[in-house]
Scaffold this motif. Sequence first.
Motif, mmCIF file in Angstrom:
data_model
loop_
_atom_site.group_PDB
_atom_site.id
_atom_site.type_symbol
_atom_site.label_atom_id
_atom_site.label_comp_id
_atom_site.label_asym_id
_atom_site.label_seq_id
_atom_site.Cartn_x
_atom_site.Cartn_y
_atom_site.Cartn_z
ATOM 1 N N VAL A 81 36.749 52.483 52.676
ATOM 2 C CA VAL A 81 36.091 51.878 51.519
ATOM 3 C C VAL A 81 37.056 50.862 50.923
ATOM 4 O O VAL A 81 38.260 51.122 50.818
ATOM 5 N N THR A 82 36.526 49.693 50.544
ATOM 6 C CA THR A 82 37.374 48.591 50.087
ATOM 7 C C THR A 82 36.999 48.191 48.670
ATOM 8 O O THR A 82 35.971 47.541 48.446
ATOM 9 N N CYS A 83 37.831 48.581 47.716
ATOM 10 C CA CYS A 83 37.642 48.136 46.338
ATOM 11 C C CYS A 83 38.203 46.722 46.189
ATOM 12 O O CYS A 83 38.952 46.252 47.062
ATOM 13 N N PRO A 84 37.845 46.013 45.108
ATOM 14 C CA PRO A 84 38.458 44.696 44.874
ATOM 15 C C PRO A 84 39.978 44.782 44.991
ATOM 16 O O PRO A 84 40.590 45.771 44.568
ATOM 17 N N SER A 85 40.572 43.750 45.583
ATOM 18 C CA SER A 85 42.002 43.785 45.889
ATOM 19 C C SER A 85 42.877 43.811 44.644
ATOM 20 O O SER A 85 44.037 44.218 44.698
ATOM 21 N N SER A 86 42.333 43.374 43.513
ATOM 22 C CA SER A 86 43.094 43.418 42.263
ATOM 23 C C SER A 86 42.153 43.821 41.136
ATOM 24 O O SER A 86 40.935 43.670 41.240
ATOM 25 N N ASN A 87 42.738 44.344 40.071
ATOM 26 C CA ASN A 87 41.935 44.727 38.928
ATOM 27 C C ASN A 87 41.268 43.505 38.301
ATOM 28 O O ASN A 87 41.807 42.395 38.345
ATOM 29 N N ILE A 88 40.091 43.700 37.728
ATOM 30 C CA ILE A 88 39.312 42.590 37.175
ATOM 31 C C ILE A 88 39.612 42.455 35.683
ATOM 32 O O ILE A 88 39.515 43.433 34.930
ATOM 33 N N GLY A 131 37.327 44.989 24.827
ATOM 34 C CA GLY A 131 38.427 45.738 24.249
ATOM 35 C C GLY A 131 38.736 47.042 24.943
ATOM 36 O O GLY A 131 39.563 47.812 24.465
ATOM 37 N N GLU A 132 38.081 47.317 26.071
ATOM 38 C CA GLU A 132 38.344 48.549 26.799
ATOM 39 C C GLU A 132 38.684 48.248 28.249
ATOM 40 O O GLU A 132 38.288 47.223 28.803
ATOM 41 N N THR A 133 39.429 49.167 28.859
ATOM 42 C CA THR A 133 39.713 49.106 30.291
ATOM 43 C C THR A 133 38.960 50.253 30.952
ATOM 44 O O THR A 133 39.200 51.418 30.647
ATOM 45 N N CYS A 150 38.645 54.995 46.514
ATOM 46 C CA CYS A 150 39.429 53.869 45.993
ATOM 47 C C CYS A 150 39.015 53.637 44.544
ATOM 48 O O CYS A 150 37.918 54.037 44.119
ATOM 49 N N SER A 151 39.913 52.994 43.783
ATOM 50 C CA SER A 151 39.656 52.748 42.363
ATOM 51 C C SER A 151 40.152 51.362 41.966
ATOM 52 O O SER A 151 41.058 50.800 42.616
ATOM 53 N N PHE A 152 39.562 50.817 40.929
ATOM 54 C CA PHE A 152 40.045 49.579 40.312
ATOM 55 C C PHE A 152 39.585 49.589 38.861
ATOM 56 O O PHE A 152 38.718 50.382 38.462
ATOM 57 N N THR A 153 40.183 48.730 38.048
ATOM 58 C CA THR A 153 39.833 48.686 36.633
ATOM 59 C C THR A 153 39.187 47.355 36.263
ATOM 60 O O THR A 153 39.410 46.332 36.915
ATOM 61 N N VAL A 154 38.391 47.406 35.202
ATOM 62 C CA VAL A 154 37.794 46.205 34.620
ATOM 63 C C VAL A 154 38.193 46.169 33.144
ATOM 64 O O VAL A 154 37.946 47.127 32.406
ATOM 65 N N THR A 155 38.831 45.074 32.736
ATOM 66 C CA THR A 155 39.247 44.896 31.349
ATOM 67 C C THR A 155 38.586 43.649 30.785
ATOM 68 O O THR A 155 38.667 42.574 31.389
ATOM 69 N N ILE A 156 37.935 43.789 29.640
ATOM 70 C CA ILE A 156 37.276 42.659 28.991
ATOM 71 C C ILE A 156 38.012 42.357 27.683
ATOM 72 O O ILE A 156 38.085 43.206 26.786
#
Length: 213
Positions: A81-88, A131-133, A150-156
């Motif tokens: 499984v391939t998550c985005p290569s870097s956090n968004i 304001g959250e990750t 796999c995991s990745f984060t999204v920060t707005i």
Amino acid sequence: SEDIVVANDAGECGAIVNYSVPTATDDSREEPEVVLSSGPASGAFVPVGSITVTYTATDTAENSAECTFTITVTDDEDPVVTCPSSNIVETVPFGETVKEIYYTVPFGDNCPGSTIMQTDGLPSGGEFPVGETITNTFVITDASGNITSCSFTVTINEEVDEEDPVITCPGQIISLTDPGQCGATVTYDTPEATDNSGSANVTKISGPDTGDV
């Protein structure tokens, strides 16, 4: 013959399996003919799973005997499984509270039947809060129970408000004095203000109130 257990070949949903072909003896002078009755031959590709192999030996008098054994090919290869290569990380204009984020999480396996499940976070196209990750986790399980995640984060983030509010005052007011007075009662509309944030407070800091003399 003994049963055979082998792991799958890398990237394949099965394996090439080699084994010693059974032999036979008989009380006659000629060796019995040994033939494969069912199952894969030695050196054949065997899919993941179990299959029975049967050999039959027949002598010149048409007497026969059989031997069987099982070939089991196990799937020891984890799915991918391939998550985005870097956090968004995204930035929205000041005053916005959410942003729709789209992403892809490709997955696959050497054998069919794998499934993917999101165990944490928001799906692609979801409204991610400012304001959250948010941590997004995906787990893929194949038909043999092998698991990968796999995991990745999204920060707005929100842009800094550097824009001044806009205030609109009434035009210049000229009034005659009230009769017998050295002044006049003057009324005016309270100035209105707008701002990119959606609201702005108007406070008088000097001068008479509306309705004062």
